[in-house]
Structure formats: C-alpha cells, structure tokens
Design a protein around this motif. Structure first.
Motif, mmCIF file in Angstrom:
data_model
loop_
_atom_site.group_PDB
_atom_site.id
_atom_site.type_symbol
_atom_site.label_atom_id
_atom_site.label_comp_id
_atom_site.label_asym_id
_atom_site.label_seq_id
_atom_site.Cartn_x
_atom_site.Cartn_y
_atom_site.Cartn_z
ATOM 1 N N GLY A 47 89.099 14.293 43.712
ATOM 2 C CA GLY A 47 89.111 15.256 44.798
ATOM 3 C C GLY A 47 90.043 14.782 45.900
ATOM 4 O O GLY A 47 91.241 14.652 45.699
ATOM 5 N N PHE A 48 89.504 14.569 47.110
ATOM 6 C CA PHE A 48 90.276 14.166 48.285
ATOM 7 C C PHE A 48 91.291 15.252 48.636
ATOM 8 O O PHE A 48 92.489 15.014 48.755
ATOM 9 N N HIS A 49 90.786 16.466 48.764
ATOM 10 C CA HIS A 49 91.618 17.580 49.198
ATOM 11 C C HIS A 49 90.714 18.724 49.658
ATOM 12 O O HIS A 49 89.502 18.695 49.430
ATOM 13 N N ASN A 63 86.357 27.603 50.947
ATOM 14 C CA ASN A 63 87.711 27.215 51.335
ATOM 15 C C ASN A 63 87.652 26.412 52.645
ATOM 16 O O ASN A 63 86.658 26.483 53.385
ATOM 17 N N MET A 64 88.682 25.663 52.921
ATOM 18 C CA MET A 64 88.803 24.823 54.111
ATOM 19 C C MET A 64 87.637 23.833 54.259
ATOM 20 O O MET A 64 87.143 23.580 55.367
ATOM 21 N N VAL A 65 87.197 23.320 53.125
ATOM 22 C CA VAL A 65 86.215 22.231 53.108
ATOM 23 C C VAL A 65 86.805 21.090 52.277
ATOM 24 O O VAL A 65 87.179 21.298 51.118
ATOM 25 N N TRP A 66 86.892 19.917 52.896
ATOM 26 C CA TRP A 66 87.384 18.724 52.193
ATOM 27 C C TRP A 66 86.322 18.263 51.205
ATOM 28 O O TRP A 66 85.128 18.266 51.528
ATOM 29 N N ARG A 67 86.720 17.942 49.983
ATOM 30 C CA ARG A 67 85.749 17.464 48.989
ATOM 31 C C ARG A 67 86.210 16.174 48.340
ATOM 32 O O ARG A 67 87.402 15.958 48.102
ATOM 33 N N ASP A 89 97.957 25.914 47.273
ATOM 34 C CA ASP A 89 96.684 26.160 47.973
ATOM 35 C C ASP A 89 95.993 24.856 48.389
ATOM 36 O O ASP A 89 95.036 24.871 49.156
ATOM 37 N N TYR A 90 96.490 23.721 47.866
ATOM 38 C CA TYR A 90 95.839 22.432 48.146
ATOM 39 C C TYR A 90 96.304 21.854 49.476
ATOM 40 O O TYR A 90 97.480 21.939 49.821
ATOM 41 N N ILE A 91 95.359 21.257 50.212
ATOM 42 C CA ILE A 91 95.695 20.413 51.368
ATOM 43 C C ILE A 91 95.255 19.014 50.955
ATOM 44 O O ILE A 91 94.061 18.730 50.862
ATOM 45 N N ARG A 92 96.194 18.142 50.675
ATOM 46 C CA ARG A 92 95.846 16.835 50.104
ATOM 47 C C ARG A 92 95.923 15.708 51.132
ATOM 48 O O ARG A 92 95.686 14.554 50.796
ATOM 49 N N ASN A 93 96.274 16.064 52.375
ATOM 50 C CA ASN A 93 96.380 15.057 53.437
ATOM 51 C C ASN A 93 95.246 15.303 54.439
ATOM 52 O O ASN A 93 95.154 16.386 55.033
#
Ligand code: T46
Length: 133
Positions: free
Chosen positions: A48-50, A92-96, A119-123
C-alpha cells in the motif's frame, strides 16, 4: 466518524459449507469495475502506502489475516482483516498501508474504477497537502 467502516456479507451456508455473494450496489456500495486479490505476500513485507484521488474500494480477507492502517490526514486508525464475511470500505483520499500478512492471506479487493496509475497519490507529504489545504 471512524475511518473503519464495514459492510457485512451474510454467509449463505448449508450442510455442505459456506458461500458468500458480493453484489455491486447492494452489499458493495458502488458498481464494481475491477476485482483483484493480493496473495503470497512475503513475511514481513508491507504494501500500500498510497491514497487514491477517486477510487473507492471494499477489501475482504477471504483467508488468513492482515492489518490495515487507514489515515485521512487528521487521524490514523488500524484494524485486522481476518473474516471472509466482513468487507472494509476504503474511501477515496484515504491513505492505506497493509502490514503483518499471514502466509495464507488472500486479500480480495473490489474497486469502483478500472486501474489507473494517475489516480494514485504515492507520496505521503503530497497527500497531506491535498487533504489539509
Ligand atoms: C490498494 C491496495 C489495497 C495493475 O496493473 N492493475 C491493478 O488493478 C492493480 C491493483 C495493480 N496493478 C499493478 C501496479 C503495480 O505494478 O500491480 C503492481 C502492484 O500494485 P501496487 O504496488 O499498487 O500494490 P499494493 O498492494 O501496494 O496496492 C494495491 C492496489 O494497487 C491499491 O489500489 O488500494 O492494493
């Protein structure tokens, strides 16, 4: 409100054993566009981590267990996924993050969208800026 929101999948059992049906727009609160599963995760490996900009998902551990961490930028909560009749809703917009996979863990994920790397936010720092602006 807690980040840990479940959807229950009633087991349709008889004397032969159990069966669970997952139905889009019913027990799964969106149209299912994609299904994938994580298995064979190596001991000590975390995944995960995104976060996702748009994607909604339901995760259900059909066998084994793993620990899911959810973070909305304000609070961080964690839960064990270890039941084939309980689906965890991941907005959406929840870091997992996923940790402590048992060797037999099969994590089934139902997704509201087709795969899209954009669609991923990985930072994590970028995620915090986006949710706290
Ligand atoms: C999530 C958690 C729970 C694809 O080509 N198509 C797909 O549908 C998916 C999900 C992944 N991939 C590719 C992208 C990577 O090259 O498979 C590889 C592994 O994906 P990733 O590193 O994103 O895997 P996880 O376990 O970190 O995260 C996955 C999902 O990607 C993610 O959406 O919420 O499981």
């Amino acid at each position: 409100m807690s980040l840990i929101q479940w959807t229950h999948f009633p087991p349709l059992g008889d004397n032969r054993g159990s069966l669970v049906a997952l139905e889009g727009e019913k027990t799964v609160p969106f149209t299912i566009q994609r299904v994938y599963y994580l298995f064979g995760t190596k001991l000590g490996v975390s995944r995960g981590f995104h976060a996702h900009k748009k994607l909604q998902q339901v995760a259900v551990c059909v066998t084994g267990r793993c620990r899911m961490v959810l973070d909305d930028g304000q609070k961080r909560e964690e839960v064990w996924l270890d039941s084939p009749t309980q689906g965890l809703l991941i907005s959406n917009m929840v870091w997992r993050e996923m940790h402590d996979f048992s060797p037999d863990c099969v994590l089934l994920v139902l997704a509201s969208e087709h795969y899209d790397e954009a669609d991923y936010i990985r930072n994590y720092e970028q995620f915090l800026k986006m949710v706290n602006k």
